[in-house]
Design a protein around this motif. Structure first.
Motif, short mmCIF file in Angstrom:
data_model
loop_
_atom_site.label_atom_id
_atom_site.label_comp_id
_atom_site.label_asym_id
_atom_site.label_seq_id
_atom_site.Cartn_x
_atom_site.Cartn_y
_atom_site.Cartn_z
N PRO A 105 -3.44 -17.04 10.86
CA PRO A 105 -3.82 -16.35 9.81
C PRO A 105 -4.78 -15.25 10.21
N GLU A 106 -5.36 -15.22 11.28
CA GLU A 106 -6.38 -14.00 11.63
C GLU A 106 -5.50 -12.81 11.95
N ASP A 107 -4.42 -13.03 12.00
CA ASP A 107 -3.42 -11.50 11.95
C ASP A 107 -3.32 -10.87 10.66
N THR A 108 -3.88 -11.68 9.59
CA THR A 108 -3.95 -11.08 8.24
C THR A 108 -4.90 -9.70 8.08
N ALA A 109 -4.17 -8.74 7.75
CA ALA A 109 -4.77 -7.38 7.80
C ALA A 109 -3.73 -6.46 7.01
N VAL A 110 -4.42 -5.23 6.95
CA VAL A 110 -3.47 -4.05 6.53
C VAL A 110 -3.23 -3.43 8.12
N TYR A 111 -1.71 -3.23 8.14
CA TYR A 111 -1.38 -2.65 9.33
C TYR A 111 -1.01 -1.10 8.88
N TYR A 112 -1.42 -0.29 10.19
CA TYR A 112 -1.34 1.19 9.94
C TYR A 112 -0.41 1.68 10.91
N CYS A 113 0.38 2.50 10.84
CA CYS A 113 1.12 3.27 11.68
C CYS A 113 0.33 4.42 12.18
N ALA A 114 0.39 4.90 13.36
CA ALA A 114 -0.30 6.21 13.59
C ALA A 114 0.31 6.97 14.78
N ALA A 115 0.39 8.22 14.75
CA ALA A 115 1.19 9.19 15.70
C ALA A 115 0.18 10.09 16.01
N ASP A 116 0.56 10.47 17.37
CA ASP A 116 -0.33 11.68 17.92
C ASP A 116 0.80 12.92 17.83
N VAL A 117 0.94 13.80 17.09
CA VAL A 117 2.00 14.88 16.94
C VAL A 117 0.91 16.21 17.38
N ASP A 118 1.50 16.73 18.35
CA ASP A 118 1.07 18.03 18.83
C ASP A 118 -0.69 17.92 18.90
N SER A 119 -1.02 16.76 19.66
CA SER A 119 -2.57 16.51 19.69
C SER A 119 -3.22 16.43 18.36
N ARG A 120 -2.65 16.05 17.35
CA ARG A 120 -3.35 15.55 15.91
C ARG A 120 -2.86 14.38 15.45
N TRP A 121 -3.77 13.48 15.17
CA TRP A 121 -3.27 12.10 14.76
C TRP A 121 -2.97 12.14 13.14
N TRP A 122 -1.76 11.49 12.83
CA TRP A 122 -1.29 11.04 11.64
C TRP A 122 -1.16 9.63 11.41
N TRP A 123 -1.63 9.13 10.20
CA TRP A 123 -1.54 7.98 9.72
C TRP A 123 -0.49 7.87 8.52
N GLY A 124 -0.14 6.26 8.73
CA GLY A 124 0.57 5.83 7.46
C GLY A 124 -0.37 5.36 6.16
N GLN A 125 0.50 5.01 5.20
CA GLN A 125 -0.51 4.54 4.21
C GLN A 125 -0.94 3.29 4.33
N GLY A 126 -0.36 2.50 5.30
CA GLY A 126 -0.75 0.96 5.43
C GLY A 126 0.18 -0.07 4.67
N ILE A 127 0.47 -1.08 5.35
CA ILE A 127 1.26 -2.12 4.73
C ILE A 127 0.54 -3.50 4.97
N GLN A 128 0.57 -4.17 3.96
CA GLN A 128 -0.24 -5.60 3.97
C GLN A 128 0.74 -6.55 4.73
N VAL A 129 0.00 -7.30 5.60
CA VAL A 129 0.51 -8.61 6.28
C VAL A 129 -0.39 -9.70 6.03
N THR A 130 0.13 -10.79 5.34
CA THR A 130 -0.59 -11.89 5.06
C THR A 130 0.09 -13.20 5.71
N VAL A 131 -0.78 -13.87 6.41
CA VAL A 131 -0.18 -15.11 7.07
C VAL A 131 -0.95 -16.34 6.46
N SER A 132 -0.37 -17.27 6.03
CA SER A 132 -0.98 -18.53 5.24
C SER A 132 -1.05 -19.57 6.33
#
Length: 117
Positions: free
Chosen positions: A89-116
């Motif tokens: 349950p403590e893994d419940t969160a919004v998970y974001y993908c991130a990438a360092d492209v040409d020394s700049r960080w880019w982020w995804g919109q995020g996706i919900q993970v819910t553990v009951s």
């Protein structure tokens, strides 16, 4: 521009598994590190796992032995995966993908993970 699109989140019972995917596309000249971060409600964003270019993967202590991060190329897209097993349950969160492209960080919109429990 670089686009990061996450998929694979959802609701799962404790002890279950989910596999997150992230597709990176766009103006990618040099892709360095890629990683997964998460933000639980009321908490700060934290690193879950990452893979530096040619380096050693890193995991948060809380997910070691349960999560596995990997990278792959799929045509023109750069893929990042997070296999999550023995979810808690403590893994419940919004998970974001991130990438360092040409020394700049880019982020995804995020996706919900819910553990009951």
């Amino acid at each position: 521009q670089v686009q990061l699109v996450e998929s694979g989140g959802g609701l799962v019972q404790a002890g279950g598994s989910l596999r997150l995917s992230c597709a990176a596309s766009g103006a990618i000249f040099r892709l360095n590190a890629m990683g997964w971060y998460r933000r639980a409600s009321g908490k700060q964003r934290e690193l879950v796992a990452d893979i530096p270019a040619g380096g050693t993967t890193r995991y948060a202590d809380s997910v070691k032995g349960r999560f596995t991060v990997s990278r792959a190329n799929a045509g023109i897209k750069k893929m990042l995966f997070l296999q999550m097993d023995s979810l808690k349950p403590e893994d419940t969160a919004v998970y974001y993908c991130a990438a360092d492209v040409d020394s700049r960080w880019w982020w995804g919109q995020g996706i919900q993970v819910t553990v009951s429990s």
